[in-house]
Design an enzyme around this catalytic site. Structure first.
Site, short mmCIF file in Angstrom:
data_model
loop_
_atom_site.label_atom_id
_atom_site.label_comp_id
_atom_site.label_asym_id
_atom_site.label_seq_id
_atom_site.Cartn_x
_atom_site.Cartn_y
_atom_site.Cartn_z
N CYS A 426 1.26 -1.29 3.88
CA CYS A 426 0.73 -0.51 2.76
C CYS A 426 -0.63 -1.00 2.30
CB CYS A 426 1.72 -0.48 1.61
SG CYS A 426 2.24 -2.08 1.05
N HIS A 470 4.38 -3.45 -3.06
CA HIS A 470 3.71 -2.27 -2.53
C HIS A 470 2.29 -2.23 -3.05
CE1 HIS A 470 3.63 1.52 -0.55
NE2 HIS A 470 3.45 2.24 -1.65
N ASP A 486 -0.47 7.89 -2.85
CA ASP A 486 0.10 6.81 -2.05
C ASP A 486 -0.10 7.12 -0.58
OD1 ASP A 486 1.42 4.76 -0.92
OD2 ASP A 486 3.29 5.00 -2.06
#
Lengths: 673, 309
Positions: A426, A470, A486
């Site tokens: 991520c 994250h 995202d």
């Protein structure tokens, strides 16, 4: 208590007197007890101590026990002095300092070992026991979890036993009697402990300045991000925080736990910027329902508090930056509980000039290919929403993959990732996305935090682990304000919807507790049950700080209480406990022996049924009067009265008969008619 | 082989055949004898005092002498006197009726104080001194004195100091209806008396007396006895508390009572049972308690003192 004092007196008048000062020497059994309990107090430190110290300590302890058993002389003074100097030097070499938590504990352990070797008499023994208590406490600097506390309580009980044994000073004693007494002492201390715990006025922060290194070695978000930061963090199964929701728990994909907001980028690493927190929450326009919840944060030695996107309230002694990041005044160094309120759908306010400047800033001469790509997109369609779509479709359509083990990246990390490796976690996606947006002229920033979490059915709360860490992005759009994008979701929608375990093919590198299903599911269930117990412990014990104390006491109906009232309440309650203790003591002195106690119990039981014994009534007379009224009780009543009379007034008291009396009284019940 | 306790029990049964329905009084009398004390029976004439004394003497195989006290009885009539014998040309001592193992001193309060004290001294010392010469009294030596209640005319009530010499004072009282009927239906008491079996040898009686001293009195029991004594001395319900002799007597009597009940140790109940007999004649009402009978005084003492926990 009485009988070993007698023992001690009788001994000090005999030959066991040392040459200097007439102090009595420790018996071998007392030395062994001391050594054993001290070793138990040091044992949890075994992993943290310098590699040479742990074996050295246990060797010395074993040696001391050997000396005690074989009744050999202790090493001479000069040897001890050398040993002490060596140990100090060793600690100094290992840590380069003598101050701080770790060197302090190491030094204390080393000195305890040296003291063991010179412990001859009662006074040394007592000093050693108190050093032992200090060592017990030092363990709490490392862990305050349930198993540790239970273990330390056990060690304290055994230390009480050693104290009794060294004072009692005679050989060949069974540990049972002092152990029972020590257990009773610990149990008797519990009410006092509870009163002190609940009512002792809490002050914010630790009571005394703990050494700085006391909080090191805690995993968590670092406030910076470079390739590998999060994929490393994710390998830890440690709990970051736990959350209880007031209403229903939102679905996993809505759970974005906002942590540090990263603005500045040097081509490889993202950093926070200095922002002054405001004492009031920054305004936002809610576009959905409000969500109330309480977070129980594990200590991480950081100031930031995690909150759902976007927070709209502040816990006491915390502030909010313009980036909607919640910051506490001091680092979270104890389990900290705070209530929060968030809106999951929202619009933020205007973009300030400095935010626009910072949100577009890029390091010069880096990642030039990505920059060119973004400028090309912008030339085609300059609308921010279109640019976001372009970037997301790049991730979606090109062969990008989501993996925990991406190839290493160099200085031009974004270029390398976007055009060469295309494998990332991520942080790679968030970083590349924000870079592209900034290059295309859309203000953007990186948000780090946690996403999702595990719901524990038992106890209805959410566990968020480090493995849920994250990173995502926020871009500023004219209509909505700061908008969460995202990019990971574009590559691996599963990550967001079902969590990390569903998104990775190679789940074996994930911590055990972050995995789902499989052969060991039952074990994981068990762990969840244990976690449910832990949240109670955290909520009621570890997180019981000043705020929680006020909340709890006002919840009991005392209204707002300040520290003066708490102190008064504490003194009053403790005096009450003291009075109860004195009354019990007095009563037990009135009834000094088990025979009288059993008889009193029997009489009390009959008195409750309206058959009170007259103060001058002898046991046999009384039993006959009872039998006259309750012929059905004749058997047990006569037996008990006769047994009591024989034990009380007879020439011998045989322990089996006493036990028989106690048993019969225990079994004696009057049926209700 | 009958044990000592069995024989004591048998004695009580035997004596009980002559004096009906008075088992408790018989037991107390026997306990008094076992405790080496003397017994004062205070009752109206014709209640069986003489019969009780006589029956006890017979069953225990003791020499028995009855001395009827009258206002003209002299000390020498009891103790005996040295009489000049012409043939031998010396004074020869002629022992009086007191030289017996069981004496019934009937209606002791009808004699003059001088005569009374002669008897009481002999009771206390276990010997008599006549003409400067001490003479041992036989063993065991047990006096049962009877006394008419003081309000009768022509009596010299025993002074308090003399009353203290008696371990127990009991009353026989009227028999109950059933016992009275049996008495009326039955044969002459004298014939019954004559038929009584000797239930114990003097040696066994001696053994029993020795055994009484060995009955265990536990510390809590001694606490209780002391509490009773202390209360009698401190409370203003009583004038002058119980003497140490009373305390010793109480414990001895309680021990004997426990032995009669086949127990090797004394219970508070034993003390309480013998208490009226042992202290009834030694307690005197205090100024604000004057109206009380001695039974009521004992009751007050009993109720006021709790058993030590």
């Amino acid at each position: 208590m009485r009988f070993w004092r007698r023992q001690h007196n009788s001994l000090s008048s005999t030959s066991l007197v040392s040459a200097k000062g007439g102090e009595s020497l420790l018996t071998p059994i007392a030395s062994i007890w001391l050594t054993l309990t001290l070793a138990l107090a040091v044992a949890p430190h075994a992993n943290e101590l310098p590699i040479w110290l742990t074996p050295a300590f246990f060797v010395i302890a074993g040696w001391r026990a050997f000396i005690a058993i074989r009744k050999q002389p202790l090493p001479p003074r000069w040897a001890l002095l050398t040993l002490a100097l060596l140990a100090t030097a060793g600690v100094l070499v290992s840590y380069r300092t003598l101050f701080g938590r770790d060197p302090g504990v190491a030094l204390m352990t080393a000195m305890a070992a040296c003291k063991l070797l010179e412990t001859r008499g009662l006074r040394d023994g007592v000093a050693l026991v108190f050093l032992g208590y200090l060592l017990v406490m030092s363990n709490l600097l490392y862990s305050q979890e349930i198993p540790m506390v239970a273990y330390l309580l056990g060690v304290v009980t055994l230390m009480l036993v050693s104290q009794m044994v060294i004072h009692r000073q005679h050989a060949g004693l069974t540990a049972l009697a002092p152990l029972r007494l020590a257990g009773k002492m610990v149990l008797a201390a519990i009410p006092v402990m509870l009163v002190l715990f609940v009512l002792f006025p809490r002050i914010p922060g630790p009571l005394w300045g703990l050494p700085k290194d006391a909080y090191k070695g805690r995993t968590g978000l670092s406030g910076e991000m470079e390739p590998g930061t999060i994929s490393q963090l994710i390998q830890s199964g440690e709990v970051a925080f736990r959350v209880r929701f007031t209403g229903d728990m939102p679905s996993s994909k809505q759970l974005y736990w906002r942590g540090p907001v990263l603005w500045s980028f040097d081509g490889r690493r993202w950093r926070q910027r200095e922002e002054l927190p405001s004492k009031t929450p920054y305004p936002l326009t809610p576009e959905g329902p409000v969500l109330d919840y309480a977070v129980l944060m594990e200590p991480n030695n950081r100031r930031w508090l995690l909150a759902l996107d976007l927070p709209a309230s502040l816990p006491p002694s915390a502030g909010m930056t313009r980036s909607f990041q919640v910051l506490r005044e001091q680092p979270v160094n104890e389990v900290y509980r705070y209530a929060m309120r968030s809106y999951l759908q929202y619009r933020t306010g205007q973009l300030t000039a400095s935010e626009r400047f910072l949100g577009l800033q890029l390091p010069p001469q880096s990642n030039s290919r990505a920059r060119e790509l973004a400028e090309e997109w912008r030339a085609r369609d300059p609308r921010p929403a279109a640019l976001v779509g372009k970037a997301l479709s790049l991730f979606r359509e090109q062969p990008f993959s989501y993996t925990l083990n991406p190839p290493l990246l160099g200085f031009h990390s974004v270029d390398e990732f976007l055009f060469r490796t295309r494998k990332g976690f991520c942080e790679h996606y968030a970083s590349a996305f924000v870079f592209l947006m900034r290059a295309a002229g859309v203000p953007a920033r990186v948000i780090t935090g946690y996403q999702g979490g595990e719901r524990n059915e038992l106890g209805e709360y959410l566990i968020v682990r480090q493995s849920d860490a994250h990173a995502w992005a926020e871009v500023w759009l004219e209509e909505q304000g700061w908008t969460r994008i995202d990019p990971t979701a574009a590559v691996s929608p599963n990550r967001i919807q079902q969590g990390i375990y569903a998104a990775l093919a190679d789940t074996d590198t994930l911590p055990f507790l972050a995995r789902r299903g499989g052969d060991y599911e039952w074990l994981r269930r068990l762990a969840l049950n244990w976690d449910a117990l832990n949240i109670q412990w955290n909520e009621w014990v570890l997180a019981y700080g000043p705020d929680r104390q006020k909340e709890f006491l006002s919840g009991l109906g005392f209204g707002a209480v300040d520290w003066r009232e708490m102190t008064i309440a504490m003194v009053v309650t403790l005096s009450g406990l003291g009075a109860i203790f004195i009354i019990l003591r007095w009563r037990s002195r009135q009834l000094p022996d088990p025979v009288a106690r059993a008889w009193q119990q029997f009489c009390d039981r009959l008195a409750r049924r309206g058959l009170a014994r007259g103060s001058h009534e002898g046991p046999l007379d009384f039993s006959e009067r009872v039998v006259a009224q309750h012929p059905e009780l004749a058997g047990p009543v006569r037996d008990i009265a006769r047994l009591y009379a024989a034990l009380r007034y007879g020439p011998v008291i045989s322990p089996p008969a006493v036990r028989r009396l106690q048993r019969q009284v225990r079994r004696f019940h009057i049926r209700h008619h | 082989m009958a044990t000592l306790e069995d024989q004591l029990e048998f004695t009580i049964q035997e004596v009980g055949t002559t004096i009906l329905g008075k088992e408790r009084a018989i037991r107390l009398a026997l306990a008094c004898l076992l405790a080496r004390g003397h017994l004062l029976i205070e009752d109206l004439p014709g209640m069986g005092k003489t019969t009780l004394a006589h029956a006890l003497a017979r069953c225990l195989g003791l020499q028995y002498q009855r001395i009827q006290f009258t206002s003209d009885l002299l000390p020498a009539d009891i103790l005996g006197a040295a009489v000049y014998e012409r043939q031998k040309e010396t004074f020869v001592f002629h022992p009086g009726p007191i030289f017996a193992q069981l004496i019934l001193a009937d209606e002791i309060n009808r004699a003059t104080p001088k005569t009374q004290s002669a008897l009481l001294e002999a009771m206390e010392e276990g010997q008599v001194t006549i003409e400067g010469e001490s003479r041992e009294l036989p063993k065991p030596f047990f006096v049962i004195a009877t006394q008419n209640p003081a309000y009768q005319i022509g009596t010299f009530p025993l002074p308090e100091s003399q009353l203290d010499r008696f371990l127990m004072r009991i009353e026989l009282g009227y028999p109950d209806v059933q016992a009275e009927r049996m008495l009326l239906e039955g044969e002459d008491r004298r014939e019954v008396l004559a038929r009584l079996a000797i239930s114990m040898a003097p040696a066994q009686l001696h053994e029993a007396q020795a055994k009484v001293a060995g009955v265990h009195a536990a510390p809590p029991l001694l606490d209780y006895v002391q509490a009773l004594l202390a209360f009698s001395r401190q409370s203003n319900r009583f004038r002058g508390g119980l003497s140490p002799r009373a305390g010793l007597g109480l414990l001895r009597a309680a021990r004997a009572w426990a032995l009669l009940h086949r127990r090797g140790h004394v219970l508070p109940e034993d003390v309480q049972t013998v208490l009226p007999a042992v202290v009834g004649h030694r307690l005197h009402p205090g100024d604000d308690n004057l109206e009380q009978s001695s039974a009521a005084l004992v009751e007050q003492l009993l109720n006021a003192v709790a058993l030590p926990a």
